[in-house]
Scaffold this active site. Structure first.
Site, PDB file in Angstrom:
ATOM      1  N   LYS A 283       4.648  97.834 128.488  1.00  0.00           N
ATOM      2  CA  LYS A 283       5.826  96.976 128.457  1.00  0.00           C
ATOM      3  C   LYS A 283       6.260  96.626 129.874  1.00  0.00           C
ATOM      4  CE  LYS A 283       8.011  99.065 124.351  1.00  0.00           C
ATOM      5  NZ  LYS A 283       8.181  97.887 123.503  1.00  0.00           N
TER       6      LYS A 283
ATOM      7  N   ARG B  10       4.285 101.620 113.616  1.00  0.00           N
ATOM      8  CA  ARG B  10       3.740 101.511 112.260  1.00  0.00           C
ATOM      9  C   ARG B  10       2.538 102.446 112.058  1.00  0.00           C
ATOM     10  NH1 ARG B  10       2.935  95.267 113.148  1.00  0.00           N
ATOM     11  NH2 ARG B  10       4.726  95.809 114.447  1.00  0.00           N
TER      12      ARG B  10
END
Length: 470
Positions: free
Chosen positions: A250, A324
């Site tokens: 990120k 996820r």
């Protein structure tokens, strides 16, 4: 060194006044009724209120002087538009009034009275682990007709969630998250077990292990159980204690809030407190895959194909879509017991924020009755939610061809929906399933919600449980 969780103890600010004795009146007044209310007051008090410029705006307060000091106050209700646009406005009085007990006077609907009382408790929250921050000392007498114990359980559970989210990753890694879970379990006589490190591989949780293996902070699956009879409820919460994005690193601006990436875990733990404290007649299980998504020579890579606990293969097209992955293994375990209701909560996608903003988390379910109950409960609990679809025509987006599933479909559209569809693939035996894509953060101060970590959806779920499960 063992983690210090003394800051998680319940605080006196999260409760009502002990007694109505000597409580001063807090008189509710709407703008269109202000003049008639002033006419009923002693002239000196009315003139004092006018001198303060009080117009009965939502949450505004005007003190009423007496011979021995402040003997009461007016609390503005605001107009209909203000009440519709802002939640918990009456809670502003909690920080505006002087110390002591206060008792509401005036007519409110039952829902509005509930919001006023709950908002007052939530307004007492302060995160003071690292710097002193005094909580308000004004106490509200719990209004007649409300369940005081239930309201206090809601407020304490929310405070627990906020504390966990607000704690920086330096003091809230997988080990500390497990310690906080054990602290909660000890309070409620619940049981906790943990699978960690290479045992995750040995016991078939390969995706939790893959995401967490790059960090020196050992990944784990935390499993809490409580209750001996009744229907079964399993809560699964994303516990990514810090998310660098992995090898798909990120940028700094996006990494700044990643201590909150365990907001799903924090929220299900807060909800678990509410359920256990109120003595709900059910069997509760809480599963938290707790990891730190870090960068090292052992990081999982873009292009890797992982085989999940469910047996489905997953192509990793972005290591920053790690939530996820860990949830999938936990959901597969939960699904093996086929609980009566399975709920997943996660700070999962930026797409949900783009669609609905920070204040309105989406939830997904195929069960229309469950969706209706949650929507109604969200309204009643002042805990907004919005149903989004498991849109089957988007299923091909998560099927890469080289593996059963793709963790990060290209194109960037419908990101929250495709993430929800991904998770649904791991729930095949459980009849009722709902997934919540929460934000877990209050970006600017609002009534009863200071800037910082915030639980979302927990009170709505608690309110819906009697209809959908009990």
């Amino acid at each position: 060194m063992p983690a210090d969780f003394s800051f998680l103890a319940e605080r006196s600010a999260m409760c009502f006044a002990d007694s109505a004795k000597d409580a001063r009146p807090l008189i509710l007044v709407a703008p269109d009724a202000l003049e008639s209310k002033l006419a009923s007051l002693p002239q000196a008090q009315a003139e004092f209120v006018r001198a303060q410029g009080f117009g009965a705006a939502a949450g505004s307060v005007a003190l009423l002087p007496g011979a021995s000091g402040v003997e009461g106050a007016l609390l503005g209700l605001g107009d209909a538009q203000a009440r519709e646009r802002t939640r918990f406005t009456l809670s502003l009085a909690a920080t505006a009034l002087p110390e002591g007990a206060w008792q509401l006077q005036g007519d409110l609907t039952p829902d509005a009275l509930h919001d006023a009382a709950l908002g007052w408790l939530l307004a007492g929250y302060r995160f003071a682990r690292y710097a002193p921050d005094a909580a308000p000392k004004a106490r509200l007498v719990c209004p007649d007709g409300l369940d005081r114990a239930r309201l206090e359980a809601m407020a304490a559970g929310e405070a627990f969630s906020r504390d966990l989210i607000n704690t920086p990753a330096s003091d809230m890694g997988p080990d500390e998250l497990e310690a906080a879970t054990r602290l909660l379990a000890k309070r409620h006589n619940a049981q906790v077990s943990t699978i960690s490190g290479d045992d995750l591989l040995a016991q078939n949780f390969p995706m939790i292990h893959a995401v967490g293996r790059a960090s020196p902070r050992t990944p784990r699956l935390i499993d809490l159980r409580w209750g001996e009879s009744g229907p079964t409820l399993t809560l699964v919460g994303k516990g990514v204690c810090f998310d660098t994005g992995g090898l798909n690193l990120k940028p700094g601006a996006s990494m700044g809030l990643m201590k909150k990436d365990m907001g799903g875990a924090a929220t299900v733990l807060g909800l678990a407190h509410m359920i256990m404290q109120t003595g709900a007649k059910l069997r509760l299980r809480v599963l938290i895959p707790a990891v730190e998504n870090s960068v090292s020579g052992d990081s999982f890579r873009p292009g890797d194909i992982l085989t999940s606990r469910k047996g489905l293969s997953v192509e990793v097209n972005n290591t920053d879509a790690e939530g996820r992955l860990v949830l999938a293994d936990a959901l597969a375990l939960a699904d093996e017991e086929s609980p009566d209701l399975l709920i997943c909560m996660a700070t999962l996608t930026g797409a949900a924020r783009v669609a609905l903003g920070p204040d309105l988390p989406p939830f997904y379910t195929d069960d229309d009755a469950l969706a209706t109950a949650l929507s109604n409960a969200a309204q009643a609990a002042g805990d907004p939610l919005w149903r989004m679809p498991f849109w089957a025509p988007y299923e091909p987006k998560i099927e890469p061809g080289i593996a059963d599933l793709d963790n990060a479909p290209s194109g960037g559209m419908a990101g929250s929906i495709t993430a929800a569809l991904f998770l649904r693939r791991f729930v095949t035996r459980t009849p009722r399933f709902a997934h919540f894509d929460i934000y877990g953060w209050q970006p600017a101060p609002a009534p009863a919600r200071p800037k910082g970590g915030v639980g979302q959806g927990a009170r709505a779920i608690l309110t819906a449980l009697p209809e959908v499960l009990l």
